[in-house]
Design a protein around this motif. Structure first.
Motif, short mmCIF file in Angstrom:
data_model
loop_
_atom_site.label_atom_id
_atom_site.label_comp_id
_atom_site.label_asym_id
_atom_site.label_seq_id
_atom_site.Cartn_x
_atom_site.Cartn_y
_atom_site.Cartn_z
N MET A 1 -3.08 -17.80 3.45
CA MET A 1 -2.99 -16.37 3.18
C MET A 1 -4.18 -15.98 2.28
N ALA A 2 -4.88 -14.93 2.68
CA ALA A 2 -6.06 -14.49 1.93
C ALA A 2 -5.67 -13.99 0.54
N ASN A 3 -6.62 -14.06 -0.36
CA ASN A 3 -6.35 -13.56 -1.71
C ASN A 3 -6.42 -12.05 -1.73
N LEU A 4 -5.37 -11.43 -2.21
CA LEU A 4 -5.33 -9.99 -2.33
C LEU A 4 -5.85 -9.59 -3.70
N THR A 5 -6.44 -8.40 -3.77
CA THR A 5 -6.81 -7.89 -5.08
C THR A 5 -5.52 -7.52 -5.81
N THR A 6 -5.63 -7.30 -7.10
CA THR A 6 -4.46 -6.93 -7.89
C THR A 6 -3.82 -5.65 -7.34
N LYS A 7 -4.66 -4.67 -6.99
CA LYS A 7 -4.14 -3.41 -6.46
C LYS A 7 -3.50 -3.59 -5.09
N GLN A 8 -4.10 -4.43 -4.25
CA GLN A 8 -3.54 -4.66 -2.91
C GLN A 8 -2.17 -5.33 -3.03
N LYS A 9 -2.07 -6.30 -3.94
CA LYS A 9 -0.79 -6.99 -4.14
C LYS A 9 0.25 -6.00 -4.67
N ALA A 10 -0.16 -5.18 -5.64
CA ALA A 10 0.75 -4.17 -6.19
C ALA A 10 1.17 -3.19 -5.10
N PHE A 11 0.21 -2.79 -4.24
CA PHE A 11 0.53 -1.89 -3.14
C PHE A 11 1.59 -2.52 -2.23
N ALA A 12 1.37 -3.77 -1.82
CA ALA A 12 2.30 -4.45 -0.91
C ALA A 12 3.69 -4.56 -1.54
N ASP A 13 3.74 -4.93 -2.82
CA ASP A 13 5.03 -5.04 -3.50
C ASP A 13 5.73 -3.68 -3.58
N GLU A 14 4.98 -2.64 -3.90
CA GLU A 14 5.56 -1.30 -3.98
C GLU A 14 5.97 -0.79 -2.60
N TYR A 15 5.23 -1.17 -1.58
CA TYR A 15 5.56 -0.78 -0.21
C TYR A 15 6.94 -1.32 0.16
N ILE A 16 7.21 -2.55 -0.24
CA ILE A 16 8.52 -3.15 0.03
C ILE A 16 9.60 -2.43 -0.77
N ILE A 17 9.33 -2.19 -2.05
CA ILE A 17 10.30 -1.54 -2.93
C ILE A 17 10.60 -0.12 -2.46
N ASN A 18 9.57 0.60 -2.00
CA ASN A 18 9.72 2.00 -1.58
C ASN A 18 10.18 2.15 -0.14
N GLY A 19 10.61 1.09 0.48
CA GLY A 19 11.15 1.18 1.83
C GLY A 19 10.15 1.62 2.88
N GLY A 20 8.89 1.25 2.69
CA GLY A 20 7.90 1.54 3.72
C GLY A 20 7.13 2.83 3.51
N ASN A 21 7.16 3.41 2.32
CA ASN A 21 6.39 4.62 2.04
C ASN A 21 5.03 4.21 1.49
N ALA A 22 4.01 4.22 2.36
CA ALA A 22 2.67 3.74 2.00
C ALA A 22 2.00 4.63 0.95
N THR A 23 2.19 5.92 1.04
CA THR A 23 1.56 6.84 0.09
C THR A 23 2.10 6.61 -1.32
N GLN A 24 3.43 6.56 -1.46
CA GLN A 24 4.03 6.31 -2.78
C GLN A 24 3.66 4.93 -3.30
N ALA A 25 3.59 3.95 -2.41
CA ALA A 25 3.22 2.60 -2.82
C ALA A 25 1.80 2.59 -3.36
#
Length: 177
Positions: A1-25
């Protein structure tokens, strides 16, 4: 698995938490509100971010014994207006969360619930389709590169050819952000 930047990782984690809302993530991950929609959409096209999201969801699915197909089928059931089962519990916090009332009931999803279910279904189905398409494109590039290296027929050893191939492919994949 490629290394994600801190923001990309935070985005992915928030995407999961927000139920698939990419903008809010994207906003919660620290991207500006002005660019959040575009960044969110762009991040979901990156294979390594999608892989990370799937990696994070897999243990959750296994723990709950729910597969992505099960979840998608449930969304279809809600969208079609099938009768759903619900549970309501009233707990007494003063008595260590003792359940005072437990009610099981059936209900038919309203229009808003149906539309939300359809929206989620289409988002996740699209995300899965994009990942499958990207994987197929990568496999095609890999096969084309293998063919080129093997057709050259120069005096390099097979090991050298394979090393060259792997370096070339990984260089191409690094540029696919």
């Amino acid at each position: 698995m490629a290394n994600l930047t801190t923001k990309q990782k935070a985005f992915a984690d928030e995407y999961i938490i927000n139920g698939g809302n990419a903008t809010q993530a994207a906003i919660k991950a620290g991207y500006s509100q002005k660019s959040a929609r575009a960044i969110g959409k762009q991040n979901l096209t990156k294979l390594y971010i999608k892989d990370y999201i799937q990696f994070r969801l897999k243990p959750i699915e296994e723990k709950r014994e729910v597969t992505a197909d099960d979840a998608l089928n449930e969304l279809i059931s809600i969208w079609q207006g099938d009768t759903q089962n619900g549970v309501s519990k009233t707990m007494d916090r003063l008595k260590n969360g003792e359940i005072v009332k437990h009610i099981e009931y059936e209900y038919t999803p309203d229009l808003e619930s149906k539309l939300k279910a359809l929206d989620l279904y289409l988002k996740y189905k699209s995300l899965l389709s994009q990942a499958q398409l990207e994987k197929a494109r990568t496999e095609i590039k890999l096969m084309q590169a293998k063919l080129e290296v093997l057709q050259r027929g120069d005096e390099e050893s097979t090991e050298d050819k394979l090393d060259e191939l792997l370096n070339r492919i990984s260089g191409e994949l690094d540029g696919v952000d």
